[in-house]
Design a protein around this motif. Sequence first.
Motif, PDB file in Angstrom:
ATOM      1  N   CYS A 256       0.952  -1.281   0.154  1.00 27.87           N
ATOM      2  CA  CYS A 256       0.067  -0.073   0.095  1.00 27.87           C
ATOM      3  C   CYS A 256       0.805   1.270   0.044  1.00 27.87           C
ATOM      4  O   CYS A 256       1.645   1.566   0.822  1.00 27.87           O
ATOM      5  CB  CYS A 256      -0.894   0.036   1.221  1.00 27.87           C
ATOM      6  SG  CYS A 256      -2.006   1.588   1.072  1.00 27.87           S
TER       7      CYS A 256
ATOM      8  N   HIS B 116      -3.050   2.103  -3.955  1.00 27.15           N
ATOM      9  CA  HIS B 116      -3.080   3.645  -4.029  1.00 27.15           C
ATOM     10  C   HIS B 116      -1.788   4.131  -4.653  1.00 27.15           C
ATOM     11  O   HIS B 116      -1.086   5.086  -4.218  1.00 27.15           O
ATOM     12  CB  HIS B 116      -3.073   3.948  -2.602  1.00 27.15           C
ATOM     13  CG  HIS B 116      -4.541   3.879  -1.932  1.00 27.15           C
ATOM     14  ND1 HIS B 116      -5.497   4.401  -2.250  1.00 27.15           N
ATOM     15  CD2 HIS B 116      -4.881   2.876  -1.193  1.00 27.15           C
ATOM     16  CE1 HIS B 116      -6.523   4.131  -1.616  1.00 27.15           C
ATOM     17  NE2 HIS B 116      -6.172   3.142  -1.053  1.00 27.15           N
TER      18      HIS B 116
ATOM     19  N   CYS C  26      -0.573   4.298   0.054  1.00 26.26           N
ATOM     20  CA  CYS C  26      -1.360   5.607   0.197  1.00 26.26           C
ATOM     21  C   CYS C  26      -0.467   6.438   1.446  1.00 26.26           C
ATOM     22  O   CYS C  26       0.325   6.060   2.148  1.00 26.26           O
ATOM     23  CB  CYS C  26      -2.737   5.010   0.917  1.00 26.26           C
ATOM     24  SG  CYS C  26      -2.665   4.449   2.821  1.00 26.26           S
TER      25      CYS C  26
ATOM     26  N   SER D 257      -0.689   7.671  -4.872  1.00 24.27           N
ATOM     27  CA  SER D 257      -0.174   8.406  -3.633  1.00 24.27           C
ATOM     28  C   SER D 257       1.126   8.090  -3.467  1.00 24.27           C
ATOM     29  O   SER D 257       1.658   8.335  -2.457  1.00 24.27           O
ATOM     30  CB  SER D 257      -0.827   8.084  -2.294  1.00 24.27           C
ATOM     31  OG  SER D 257      -2.268   8.516  -2.516  1.00 24.27           O
TER      32      SER D 257
ATOM     33  N   TYR E 283      -6.058   1.461  -7.789  1.00 21.72           N
ATOM     34  CA  TYR E 283      -6.271   2.873  -7.221  1.00 21.72           C
ATOM     35  C   TYR E 283      -7.445   2.873  -6.368  1.00 21.72           C
ATOM     36  O   TYR E 283      -7.873   3.982  -5.789  1.00 21.72           O
ATOM     37  CB  TYR E 283      -6.531   4.062  -8.278  1.00 21.72           C
ATOM     38  CG  TYR E 283      -5.358   4.160  -9.416  1.00 21.72           C
ATOM     39  CD1 TYR E 283      -4.377   5.362  -9.230  1.00 21.72           C
ATOM     40  CD2 TYR E 283      -5.108   3.445 -10.417  1.00 21.72           C
ATOM     41  CE1 TYR E 283      -3.414   5.295  -9.824  1.00 21.72           C
ATOM     42  CE2 TYR E 283      -3.901   3.523 -11.075  1.00 21.72           C
ATOM     43  CZ  TYR E 283      -3.253   4.565 -11.164  1.00 21.72           C
ATOM     44  OH  TYR E 283      -2.083   4.576 -11.727  1.00 21.72           O
TER      45      TYR E 283
END
Length: 143
Positions: A29, A114, A31, A117, A132
């Motif tokens: 991840c 993500h 993010c 980001s 996403y």
Amino acid sequence: MSDRLYTASCLCGGVRIDLLAEPGAIDICHCSMCRKAQGSAFASNAPVDARAVSLVSGSELLVSYESSPGHERVFCRKCGSPLFSRNARHPGVLRIRMGIVNEPVGARPHTHFHVESKANWWDINDDLPRRYAPDDDIPPVTE
């Protein structure tokens, strides 16, 4: 004799966990919350049935933080190691931070999440799928 498959621990060793089941596929991840919580370019998480996670020691060291509504991150109060997270939308599933597992595991990364980001200084150099989608779209546990 223990039924554990893996052991896990925080940096200081105060929190010790036995995993009694194989973790699911590892999610990477990117993010901004995971990057901040890990202090790194991404978090490496794998779902595990909460009933298969046994806290061996350190319950008094566990601290949680609700980073967004219904999403709780659990870490060691002494050394700050991130340990796992819980999401109210997936009760009964813990997302183990794979960096705390002490032994080699069979699970492998399967998706980057993500990617919009991701840290601009980190290049993704593999052929894993890129998504996403919000975390809630991540399948909780693969059998």
